[in-house]
Design a protein around this motif. Structure first.
Motif, PDB file in Angstrom:
ATOM      1  N   GLY A   1      34.029  42.978  43.131  1.00  0.00           N
ATOM      2  CA  GLY A   1      34.412  44.287  43.622  1.00  0.00           C
ATOM      3  C   GLY A   1      33.272  45.203  43.996  1.00  0.00           C
TER       4      GLY A   1
ATOM      5  N   CYS B   1      31.906  36.206  40.751  1.00  0.00           N
ATOM      6  CA  CYS B   1      33.083  35.924  39.923  1.00  0.00           C
ATOM      7  C   CYS B   1      33.433  34.438  39.895  1.00  0.00           C
ATOM      8  CB  CYS B   1      34.281  36.769  40.331  1.00  0.00           C
ATOM      9  SG  CYS B   1      35.070  36.354  41.903  1.00  0.00           S
TER      10      CYS B   1
ATOM     11  N   ILE C   1      37.234  39.372  40.167  1.00  0.00           N
ATOM     12  CA  ILE C   1      37.076  39.881  41.524  1.00  0.00           C
ATOM     13  C   ILE C   1      35.633  40.335  41.716  1.00  0.00           C
ATOM     14  CG2 ILE C   1      37.837  42.209  40.875  1.00  0.00           C
ATOM     15  CD1 ILE C   1      39.078  42.398  43.726  1.00  0.00           C
TER      16      ILE C   1
ATOM     17  N   CYS D   1      41.725  41.241  33.983  1.00  0.00           N
ATOM     18  CA  CYS D   1      41.001  41.183  35.243  1.00  0.00           C
ATOM     19  C   CYS D   1      39.574  41.625  34.984  1.00  0.00           C
ATOM     20  CB  CYS D   1      41.648  42.096  36.286  1.00  0.00           C
ATOM     21  SG  CYS D   1      40.813  42.011  37.894  1.00  0.00           S
TER      22      CYS D   1
ATOM     23  N   TRP E   1      36.037  42.648  36.645  1.00  0.00           N
ATOM     24  CA  TRP E   1      35.428  43.172  37.865  1.00  0.00           C
ATOM     25  C   TRP E   1      33.944  42.847  37.842  1.00  0.00           C
ATOM     26  CZ3 TRP E   1      37.494  46.960  41.480  1.00  0.00           C
ATOM     27  CH2 TRP E   1      36.540  47.496  42.347  1.00  0.00           C
TER      28      TRP E   1
ATOM     29  N   ALA F   1      37.259  45.891  48.592  1.00  0.00           N
ATOM     30  CA  ALA F   1      36.611  44.600  48.285  1.00  0.00           C
ATOM     31  C   ALA F   1      36.903  43.548  49.349  1.00  0.00           C
ATOM     32  CB  ALA F   1      37.069  44.114  46.915  1.00  0.00           C
TER      33      ALA F   1
END
Length: 153
Positions: free
Chosen positions: A64, A17, A62, A10, A12, A44
């Motif tokens: 975030g 993104c 993501i 993942c 961030w 988020a």
């Protein structure tokens, strides 16, 4: 809902993104966007979330916010079969980012990459000290330069 690998990566991002995933997907064969959605709750909430594959490997991204930054302590390695591939990936990934040494770079999104020849072990074994000395002087890796640094040069 997309199938998620048992162990994945993942990323961030502060923001962007989806743009980053679309860029990466455009570079690597066997790559695709699987799903784009919006985070529905939590810190988020309202931000983008993307699931994508690069060369068959699943990633999540993501947006975030600014709490966390990418660091070169984690990087993605692109193993290249030729100088043409090294040049292609180096040029594309470093555009708008920051070039480093020994094949390392940060792309425009802050993600760290190593663009290296897939036969790096073989090149290094020819004469580790001399090849390493040559490598340490390079940004983008020059495969012929590493070969020439080996025995008999």
């Amino acid at each position: 809902m997309a199938k998620i690998d048992r162990i994945g990566t993942c990323l961030w991002f502060e923001n962007g993104c989806v743009e980053a995933a679309e860029f990466y997907v455009s570079l690597f064969p066997d790559s695709r966007i699987i799903e784009i959605s919006t985070v529905s709750a939590g810190p988020a909430e309202g931000n983008s979330f993307v699931i994508f594959e690069l060369s068959g490997r699943t990633f999540q991204g993501i947006d975030g916010g600014p709490m966390f930054k990418f660091t070169p302590a984690i990087s993605f390695v692109v193993n290249c079969g030729s100088q043409k591939e090294v040049d292609h990936y180096w040029n594309a990934l470093s555009e708008g980012g920051r070039e480093g040494y020994c094949g390392w770079l940060d792309d425009r999104y802050g993600v760290s990459w190593q663009v290296v020849p897939s036969n790096m072990g073989e090149l290094m074994s020819a004469d580790p000290k001399r090849v390493m000395e040559a490598l340490l002087k390079m940004g983008k890796i020059d495969i012929d330069g590493l070969r020439k640094a080996g025995p008999g040069s």
